[in-house]
Design an enzyme around this catalytic site. Structure first.
Site, PDB file in Angstrom:
ATOM      1  N   CYS A 110      40.167  86.941  12.607  1.00  0.00           N
ATOM      2  CA  CYS A 110      40.388  88.161  11.815  1.00  0.00           C
ATOM      3  C   CYS A 110      41.606  88.059  10.903  1.00  0.00           C
ATOM      4  O   CYS A 110      41.836  88.939  10.082  1.00  0.00           O
ATOM      5  CB  CYS A 110      40.555  89.352  12.746  1.00  0.00           C
ATOM      6  SG  CYS A 110      39.153  89.572  13.836  1.00  0.00           S
ATOM      7  N   HIS A 244      45.104  95.235  10.473  1.00  0.00           N
ATOM      8  CA  HIS A 244      43.712  94.848  10.746  1.00  0.00           C
ATOM      9  C   HIS A 244      42.983  95.972  11.488  1.00  0.00           C
ATOM     10  O   HIS A 244      43.466  96.463  12.514  1.00  0.00           O
ATOM     11  CB  HIS A 244      43.708  93.552  11.560  1.00  0.00           C
ATOM     12  CG  HIS A 244      42.367  93.208  12.117  1.00  0.00           C
ATOM     13  ND1 HIS A 244      41.202  93.310  11.381  1.00  0.00           N
ATOM     14  CD2 HIS A 244      41.993  92.782  13.354  1.00  0.00           C
ATOM     15  CE1 HIS A 244      40.186  92.954  12.138  1.00  0.00           C
ATOM     16  NE2 HIS A 244      40.626  92.639  13.332  1.00  0.00           N
ATOM     17  N   ASN A 274      35.062  96.996  13.156  1.00  0.00           N
ATOM     18  CA  ASN A 274      35.898  95.810  12.925  1.00  0.00           C
ATOM     19  C   ASN A 274      35.104  94.808  12.085  1.00  0.00           C
ATOM     20  O   ASN A 274      34.137  94.220  12.565  1.00  0.00           O
ATOM     21  CB  ASN A 274      36.276  95.221  14.289  1.00  0.00           C
ATOM     22  CG  ASN A 274      37.152  93.982  14.186  1.00  0.00           C
ATOM     23  OD1 ASN A 274      37.322  93.419  13.104  1.00  0.00           O
ATOM     24  ND2 ASN A 274      37.679  93.547  15.317  1.00  0.00           N
TER      25      ASN A 274
END
Ligand code: UT7
Length: 318
Positions: A110, A244, A274
Site C-alpha cells: 500500500c 493511507h 482500502n
C-alpha cells in the site's frame, strides 16, 4: 531539483457494492463494517480491466498537466498485480496511451505510491527526466477471498495517477521496511510443476488484521515524529494529512494523537474501502477537485502496507 505534481487523475470501476450487498452472502453487517472500519461501500470491477482503470487515471492526469505521451520520460506503476504478471501494467498503459518511454511496475504494497515518488525524485535529481507519470493501481477484488468476511469487506478497486514535472515541492521523504510476509501476503502458485514437493497454495490475500493494525498505528506515529524532528515542522504547519485509507479508525487514531481537527485528516475510505497503493493518489485527486488543496499549502502523506513497508512525504503545494 526534485519534482512538483502538475496533474492528477483517478479511475474507478462503475459498480458500487454497499455493505448491505456483502451481508447478503457473508455473516457480516453494515453496522460491524462501519463501526470497525468506517467503510460504507467499495468499487468492484465488473467489466473494467486493471489497465482500463490505470489508463483513465493517467489520461485525466496528463490532460490536467497539459503533457503529451511523447513528453513522458518514465512511467511508474505501483501495484500488487495488474492484468498480467508480465508484461508490467506500466507497459500496458504505455501501449494504450501511445508512450514509448521506459515503463515499469513497482510493488511496495500500500506504500507503492510513495515508493514511486521516491524513484521519480531520483530520476529528476539525476537529470534523467523532465516529466514522469506515476500511477497507483489496485484491483483488490481479484485477490481477496470473497468467503473470508474479515478481509473481503475491507478492500476495493481503483487507480490514482499524478504527472510530475521538475520542481521543488518535495520537502521530505522517508521510506522503510520491516521485511516479513506473515502479517499480510498473497502467495503465487507453484503452477502445475510435476517435480515439486511443495503443496499448492490458494492465491488469495492473507492478513492478520490486528497485527497490521498495531503495526500501522506504531509506524505512522513514528513516521510523523521522525519527519517533524528532521524538518522542524509541527502539526500546525501541516494543512492536510493524507493518510493511507485502510481503516478510518487508523486515521482517527493518528489525528487524535496529534490533537488535530477532523478537516485536516480527510477520508474517502467510506466510499472506496482500502484501494492499497491507489488510496493516496485517489484522495489527492478528489481533494484537488473539491478545491481543498491550495497553492502554498503543506501536505503530509503517509502510508503502511504489505512488506511490511511504510513511508512519508511532505509536499509544498505549488
Ligand atoms: O493496507 C493495509 C492493510 N490492512 C489494514 O490496514 C488492516 C488493519 N486492521 C484492521 O483494520 C482491523 O484489525 C480489522 C478491521 C481488519 C478488524 O477489526 P478488529 O476490531 O481488529 O476486529 P477483530 O479482527 O478483532 O475481530 C473481532 C470480531 C471477531 O469475532 P470474535 O472472534 O470476537 O467472535 C471476528 O471474527 O469480529 C469478527 N469479524 C466480523 N464480524 C462481522 C471479523 N470480520 C467481520 C465482519 N463482519 N466482516
Amino acid at each position: 531539483m526534485s519534482f512538483e505534481i502538475i496533474g492528477t487523475g483517478r479511475g474507478l470501476p462503475e459498480q458500487i457494492i454497499e455493505n448491505q450487498r456483502m451481508a447478503e452472502f457473508l455473516d457480516t453487517s453494515d453496522e460491524w463494517i462501519v463501526s470497525r472500519t468506517g467503510i460504507r461501500s467499495r468499487r468492484v470491477c465488473r467489466t473494467e480491466t486493471a489497465t482500463d482503470l490505470a489508463v483513465t487515471a493517467a489520461e485525466q492526469a496528463m490532460k490536467k498537466a497539459g503533457v503529451l505521451p511523447a513528453e513522458l520520460d518514465l512511467i511508474l506503476c505501483s501495484t500488487i498485480g495488474g492484468d498480467y504478471v508480465t508484461p508490467s501494467l506500466a507497459c500496458c498503459v504505455a501501449g494504450r496511451i501511445g508512450a514509448t518511454c521506459p515503463s515499469m511496475d513497482l510493488n511496495a504494497g500500500c506504500v507503492g505510491f510513495l515508493y514511486s515518488l521516491s524513484m521519480a525524485a531520483a530520476h529528476f535529481d539525476s537529470g534523467r527526466a523532465e516529466k514522469i507519470l506515476v500511477i497507483g493501481l489496485e484491483r483488490m477484488s481479484s485477490w481477496v477471498d470473497w468467503n473470508h468476511r474479515s478481509i473481503c469487506v475491507l478492500f476495493g478497486d481503483g487507480a490514482g495517477a499524478a504527472v510530475l514535472g521538475k520542481g521543488d515541492s518535495l520537502r521530505y521523504l522517508h521510506l522503510g521496511t520491516e521485511g516479513d510476509p506473515t502479517p499480510l501476503n498473497r502467495p503465487i502458485s507453484i503452477g502445475n510443476n510435476p517435480f515439486t514437493d511443495r503443496p499448492p497454495v490458494p492465491e488469495v490475500l492473507h492478513m492478520d488484521g490486528r497485527r497490521v493494525f498495531k503495526f500501522a498505528t506504531r509506524v505512522l506515529e513514528a513516521e510523523i515524529t521522525r519527519a517533524f524532528k528532521q524538518t522542524g515542522f509541527s502539526s500546525e504547519d501541516i494543512d492536510l494529512f493524507l493518510i493511507h485509507q485502510a481503516n478510518g479508525r487508523i486515521v482517527d487514531y493518528v489525528r487524535e494523537k496529534l490533537g488535530q481537527p477532523e478537516e485536516k485528516f480527510p477520508k474517502n475510505v467510506m466510499r472506496y474501502g482500502n484501494t492499497s497503493s491507489a488510496s493516496i493518489p485517489i484522495l489527492l485527486d478528489e481533494l484537488l477537485e473539491e478545491g481543498a488543496v491550495k497553492p502554498g499549502q503543506t501536505l503530509f502523506l503517509s502510508a503502511f502496507g504489505a512488506g511490511l513497508t511504510y513511508g512519508s512525504a511532505i509536499l509544498n503545494w505549488k
